[in-house]
Design a protein around this motif. Structure first.
Motif, PDB file in Angstrom:
ATOM      1  N   UNK A 260       0.848  -1.192   0.000  1.00 38.53           N
ATOM      2  CA  UNK A 260       0.000   0.000   0.000  1.00 38.53           C
ATOM      3  C   UNK A 260       0.883   1.243   0.000  1.00 38.53           C
ATOM      4  N   UNK A 261       1.383   1.577  -1.169  1.00 36.91           N
ATOM      5  CA  UNK A 261       2.253   2.743  -1.264  1.00 36.91           C
ATOM      6  C   UNK A 261       1.414   4.030  -1.326  1.00 36.91           C
ATOM      7  N   UNK A 262       1.863   5.112  -0.682  1.00 36.26           N
ATOM      8  CA  UNK A 262       3.144   5.269   0.026  1.00 36.26           C
ATOM      9  C   UNK A 262       3.031   5.034   1.540  1.00 36.26           C
ATOM     10  N   UNK A 274      15.720  -4.394   8.842  1.00 30.44           N
ATOM     11  CA  UNK A 274      15.018  -4.007   7.621  1.00 30.44           C
ATOM     12  C   UNK A 274      15.652  -2.739   7.047  1.00 30.44           C
ATOM     13  N   UNK A 275      15.759  -2.685   5.732  1.00 31.39           N
ATOM     14  CA  UNK A 275      16.140  -1.463   5.017  1.00 31.39           C
ATOM     15  C   UNK A 275      14.975  -1.100   4.109  1.00 31.39           C
ATOM     16  N   UNK A 276      14.545   0.162   4.153  1.00 25.56           N
ATOM     17  CA  UNK A 276      13.390   0.617   3.390  1.00 25.56           C
ATOM     18  C   UNK A 276      13.778   1.779   2.475  1.00 25.56           C
ATOM     19  N   UNK A 277      13.337   1.720   1.220  1.00 24.08           N
ATOM     20  CA  UNK A 277      13.493   2.851   0.310  1.00 24.08           C
ATOM     21  C   UNK A 277      12.147   3.111  -0.366  1.00 24.08           C
ATOM     22  N   UNK A 278      11.856   4.369  -0.733  1.00 25.98           N
ATOM     23  CA  UNK A 278      10.519   4.742  -1.217  1.00 25.98           C
ATOM     24  C   UNK A 278      10.324   4.578  -2.725  1.00 25.98           C
ATOM     25  N   UNK A 279      10.386   3.334  -3.212  1.00 25.41           N
ATOM     26  CA  UNK A 279      10.142   3.007  -4.615  1.00 25.41           C
ATOM     27  C   UNK A 279      11.013   3.877  -5.526  1.00 25.41           C
ATOM     28  N   UNK A 280      12.319   3.763  -5.352  1.00 27.84           N
ATOM     29  CA  UNK A 280      13.266   4.624  -6.067  1.00 27.84           C
ATOM     30  C   UNK A 280      14.127   3.863  -7.075  1.00 27.84           C
ATOM     31  N   UNK A 281      13.748   2.640  -7.412  1.00 29.48           N
ATOM     32  CA  UNK A 281      14.630   1.803  -8.229  1.00 29.48           C
ATOM     33  C   UNK A 281      15.040   2.475  -9.538  1.00 29.48           C
TER      34      UNK A 281
END
Length: 316
Positions: A260-262, A274-281
């Motif tokens: 469920x972004x964001x 955990x490592x989290x990034x905001x859909x930056x691929x």
């Protein structure tokens, strides 16, 4: 000649929107903002432009009698009712290829980040804990480890190529084995997870892959295994993942996408494993420019009567 009317169904990045304004009459999400205004212009709209998460439904298409093309800026297009588009003889295009390197780079970066706890180490120094508490606990070596890739398409193969430079052994699962590749094939994600230390997910989203990575797969990955997701949030059962992380079923996870972004599960925010990034691929200037150019290029090709640059497979 008058400029073609197009409907933007998402908030488009300026890199694309600025190009569109020079050649088209852009109706920016008018179907959501003002149904009355949309009703006035719907009959003039000849193309839809959206992003990878955009919803383009049969109901929306049915309101656009002049619709000729759907151009998506993104590789994924699960939100587009392609079957309905095909019935209308409306081709759908996307932007594959141009973001392979960026997504593969981030996948490797996330794998290194969670194994070596790089973000956590940064915070350890910033909080003054190094001087007060001494060295951090030891972390996990990546070079020479066993990597499993869920989905070995263009991006998956780019990840594998990078992993080879780390001396990793590589196995994969996909819809079918790829005879031209030497990597070991497993028929299911569970069977693959049992054999690897790191599991990178890069399969397409959609109904067919929803919750493909579930509690069973996570249990197979095991207490020393790490999950990295750069695919779509829907591919991983996020609730099952949270429980697996809490209970030590797996060692850790690095996630660029969420169900469920964001708004990722708040339970993930404070977890140290955990490592989290905001859909930056794909979020670099160079790649987003290339994506914007390709999305605009498909529109330009269509209205010029030329061959489309990158139709989705269903429209080839």
């Amino acid at each position: 000649m008058s400029r073609p009317h197009i409907l933007a169904v998402a908030k488009l990045v300026p890199l694309l929107l600025d190009q569109l304004h020079t050649a088209y009459v852009v109706h920016d999400r008018v179907h959501e903002a003002s149904p009355e205004e949309f009703a006035k212009v719907a009959s003039n709209i000849r193309a839809i432009v959206g992003g990878g998460e955009s919803k383009v439904t049969r109901a929306l298409m049915n309101q656009l009698l002049a619709l000729e093309l759907i151009s998506i800026m993104g590789v994924g297009y699960a939100g587009v009712d392609v079957a309905a588009a095909v019935e209308r003889d409306v081709p759908v295009t996307h932007t594959p290829g141009v973001l392979n390197d960026e997504v593969a780079d981030l996948a490797i970066g996330l794998m290194l980040s969670i194994a070596r706890r790089i973000p956590q180490a940064d915070q350890y120094v910033r909080a003054g804990r190094w001087g007060k508490e001494g060295a951090m606990p030891l972390t996990r070596k990546v070079s020479g480890a066993r990597l499993g890739i869920v989905g070995l398409g263009r991006i998956g193969q780019a990840i594998a190529k990078r992993a080879e430079a780390f001396g990793m052994s590589i196995a994969y699962t996909a819809r079918s084995a790829k005879p031209d590749l030497t990597h070991t094939y497993y028929p299911t994600a569970t069977a693959l997870a049992e054999q690897v230390d790191f599991l990178i997910v890069i399969t397409p989203g959609g109904a067919e892959t929803r919750h493909l990575i579930n509690a069973e797969v996570l249990a197979a990955l095991g207490s020393k295994g790490y999950l990295i997701n750069v695919a779509r949030g829907s591919v991983v059962d996020e609730a099952a993942l949270v429980e697996a992380l809490k209970d030590g079923v797996i060692a850790g996870a690095a996630l660029d996408v969420f169900e469920k972004e964001p708004h990722p599960s708040e339970a993930l925010w404070t977890m140290d494993n955990v490592v989290l990034t905001p859909h930056i691929a794909s979020a670099t200037w160079q790649t987003r420019q290339a994506m914007a150019d390709l999305a605009a290029g498909n529109l330009h090709a269509h209205f010029a009567g030329e061959k489309l640059l990158s139709p989705v497979p269903e429209c080839n």
